[in-house]
Design a protein around this motif. Structure first.
Motif: not given
Length: 368
Positions: A21-41
């Motif tokens: 559902g929505g929270f899972e999509t949110f977690a995927e979209e946010l986490s992968t973008r933060l990781a791409a910015r150099g954060h260890a997620v």
């Protein structure tokens, strides 16, 4: 300029890749973008993926109690214990029911943010005890986490008026642009622009049954695709499926490219949720340029912002008929306005910017 890299944990969802559902999509979209910015997620998961990482995000799998009332809180409790032992710089919790757990890492020196979603205690699926837990969690959310995040201004206003609690408003995100029909439509026997689409968890407050019954009273060579599932709603889903209308298609849950293909090519998207904050499917349908019909709640109206058509449960049949009576140009114009609104307000990169600033700021990590 980039924020200082941090170790960020996200917990309280079923995990990624998103298959619920929505929270899972949110977690995927946010986490992968933060990781791409150099954060260890790190994302805490209940469902196992084949690899220990997904698109640069570390995955931690922990057990839970597979029960309607304990699945989320048991897994989040175990995740919290693991988090304290491994100490990230900052933690983002999802789901207001998890408010009590945000105090534990905070006491251990790990700042916590909590995305409360909507007013979950109003969901019809919960018994009195579960509704009481959500009501108590609303209050706990006002002081247990370091900061509370709301994804709808109406929810932010609720916390301010009821508890005097200022929250951080960060909307949900979505991509824009249509996706070409490429397999899913033909598999389901659907033709582009010849089907109404409903996507949601099949639970009573999401009104799948009411949508199906309204559609069955509308004549015409169009179909209805009811897409979704739910783990603890077998009796309700059985009622939804009990139709004799051959125009109704119910394939269960569909994710990924197939989901976006359905949104991009529907005659209109029907959003009938009563409870919650900003609903991902509504924003995603708008982003794909669908004409949207939405149940007239403050949260849904906030997202649609005049770029969709409001309905009440008792006049949905009439609204469906009005859509069928529109010209192709009129429907296209509604979709264009919806996509423009999403592009202006709900882009994922802007959402990630806001979360990155919030989370790094909790550590004083907002120095450039």
């Amino acid at each position: 300029m980039r924020k200082q890299a941090q170790r960020i944990a996200i917990l309280g969802t079923r995990g990624i890749p998103a298959h619920y559902g929505g929270f899972e999509t949110f977690a995927e979209e946010l986490s992968t973008r933060l990781a791409a910015r150099g954060h260890a997620v790190t994302v805490y998961c209940r469902e196992r993926y084949s690899e220990p990482e997904y698109r640069g995000v570390f995955l931690v799998y922990l057990g839970t109690w597979r029960h309607k009332y304990f699945d989320t809180i048991v897994h989040t409790f175990l995740s919290t214990l693991h988090l304290i032992a491994h100490r990230p710089d900052v933690a983002l919790y999802c789901n207001g029911a998890n408010a009590i757990f945000t105090a534990l890492p905070r006491a251990a020196g790990v700042p916590t943010a909590l995305n409360v979603d909507g007013l979950e205690r109003k969901r019809k699926k919960w018994n009195h005890l579960a509704k009481a837990w959500y009501a108590i969690s609303e209050w706990l959310a006002t002081f247990c986490p370091s900061v509370v995040v709301t994804d709808a201004r109406s929810i932010a206003q609720y916390y301010l008026e009821r508890y005097g609690k200022q929250t951080e408003f960060i909307p949900y995100g979505a991509e824009t642009g249509k996706v070409a029909a490429d397999g899913v439509l033909s598999q389901l026997g659907l033709d582009a622009s010849r089907y109404f689409l409903y996507v949601s968890r099949m639970e009573p407050e999401n009104n799948a049954l009411a949508v199906r019954e309204a559609f069955e009273r509308v004549s015409g060579p169009v179909r209805l695709a009811l897409v979704g599932d739910a783990p603890y709603a077998a009796e309700y889903i059985q009622k939804v499926r009990a139709t004799q209308d051959p125009r109704v298609v119910m394939p269960g849950a569909i994710y990924g490219a197939g989901y976006h293909e359905l949104l991009s090519n529907c005659l209109a998207y029907i959003h009938a949720t009563e409870v919650g904050g900003t609903h991902p499917a509504l924003i995603e349908a708008m982003g794909r340029g669908a004409l949207v019909l939405y149940l007239n709640t403050p949260e849904n109206a906030e997202v649609a912002g005049g770029a969709g058509i409001a309905f009440e449960v008792d006049n949905l049949e009439q609204k469906l008929g009005e859509v069928l009576g529109m010209s192709a140009g009129e429907r296209t114009e509604w979709g264009r306005r919806a996509a423009e609104r999403v592009a202006e307000r709900y882009g994922w990169e802007a959402v990630t910017d806001h979360y990155e600033t919030l989370l790094t700021g909790l550590l004083g990590g907002n120095q450039q």
